[in-house]
Design a protein around this motif. Structure first.
Motif, PDB file in Angstrom:
ATOM      1  N   ASN A  69       0.813  -1.217   0.000  1.00 56.77           N
ATOM      2  CA  ASN A  69       0.000   0.000   0.000  1.00 56.77           C
ATOM      3  C   ASN A  69       0.844   1.264   0.000  1.00 56.77           C
ATOM      4  O   ASN A  69       0.459   2.268   0.599  1.00 56.77           O
ATOM      5  CB  ASN A  69      -0.972   0.019   1.178  1.00 56.77           C
ATOM      6  N   CYS A 128       1.873   6.205   1.778  1.00 59.72           N
ATOM      7  CA  CYS A 128       1.509   4.875   2.264  1.00 59.72           C
ATOM      8  C   CYS A 128       0.183   4.959   3.005  1.00 59.72           C
ATOM      9  O   CYS A 128      -0.133   5.986   3.611  1.00 59.72           O
ATOM     10  CB  CYS A 128       2.561   4.340   3.229  1.00 59.72           C
ATOM     11  N   SER A 129      -0.549   3.858   2.945  1.00 63.08           N
ATOM     12  CA  SER A 129      -1.792   3.806   3.715  1.00 63.08           C
ATOM     13  C   SER A 129      -1.992   2.400   4.255  1.00 63.08           C
ATOM     14  O   SER A 129      -1.545   1.424   3.668  1.00 63.08           O
ATOM     15  CB  SER A 129      -2.987   4.205   2.849  1.00 63.08           C
ATOM     16  N   MET A 130      -2.619   2.353   5.409  1.00 66.11           N
ATOM     17  CA  MET A 130      -3.042   1.098   6.012  1.00 66.11           C
ATOM     18  C   MET A 130      -4.510   1.299   6.362  1.00 66.11           C
ATOM     19  O   MET A 130      -4.849   1.655   7.497  1.00 66.11           O
ATOM     20  CB  MET A 130      -2.205   0.779   7.248  1.00 66.11           C
ATOM     21  N   GLU A 159      -7.061  -0.514   6.954  1.00 65.70           N
ATOM     22  CA  GLU A 159      -7.671  -1.279   8.046  1.00 65.70           C
ATOM     23  C   GLU A 159      -7.318  -0.707   9.411  1.00 65.70           C
ATOM     24  O   GLU A 159      -8.017  -0.935  10.386  1.00 65.70           O
ATOM     25  CB  GLU A 159      -7.284  -2.764   7.967  1.00 65.70           C
ATOM     26  N   GLU A 160      -6.226   0.073   9.471  1.00 66.36           N
ATOM     27  CA  GLU A 160      -5.818   0.680  10.733  1.00 66.36           C
ATOM     28  C   GLU A 160      -6.071   2.184  10.763  1.00 66.36           C
ATOM     29  O   GLU A 160      -5.726   2.850  11.738  1.00 66.36           O
ATOM     30  CB  GLU A 160      -4.338   0.382  10.993  1.00 66.36           C
TER      31      GLU A 160
END
Length: 141
Positions: free
Chosen positions: A69, A87-89, A91-92
């Motif tokens: 990601n 960047c990405s997360m 779900e968090e």
């Protein structure tokens, strides 16, 4: 916070753009001092002649491919690489954008400097980081 520092450190290892004549890194024992949010830590890593046969782009790409990601863009100007990474997360609930430079001062000295803007669960913060890499001798192993 530890995860944010790890993410920041990993962002220095993201893929870089193709370059015509990449700077060459000398093999040997390298010391890396990272300063993030006023806290410094140092570690060491041995780079063999085989490791440094790769261009800096190839070395960074192999490490950066571990990040999911994330996307990075950048360009070389002389011995300095200017980059932006995102960047990405999801779900968090985490997003990070880093802009910075990677300066190949010589074959035995590199300096990274960056600013990371992140959002975690709706809370935003900005963090500056500097990483100073120096060849300190031959590998002992």
């Amino acid at each position: 916070m530890k995860k944010a520092i790890s993410m920041t450190a990993a962002l220095f290892l993201l893929p870089v753009a193709a370059i015509a004549a990449p700077p060459k890194m000398a093999p040997g024992l390298w010391e890396r001092t990272m300063t993030v949010a006023g806290t410094s830590f140092t570690d060491k890593e041995c780079f063999s002649p085989e490791d440094v046969r790769q261009s800096p782009e190839e070395m960074l790409r192999s490490e950066g491919e571990q990040m999911e990601n994330c996307k990075a863009t950048g360009k070389w100007q002389g011995n300095v690489y200017h980059f932006t990474s995102e960047c990405s997360m999801p779900e968090e609930g985490v997003t990070m954008t880093t802009t910075g430079t990677m300066n190949f001062v010589s074959s035995t000295h590199m300096i990274h400097a960056s600013e990371t803007k992140s959002s975690v669960g709706g809370m935003s913060q900005t963090m500056n980081a500097k990483v100073d890499h120096k060849r300190i001798g031959d590998c002992t192993e």
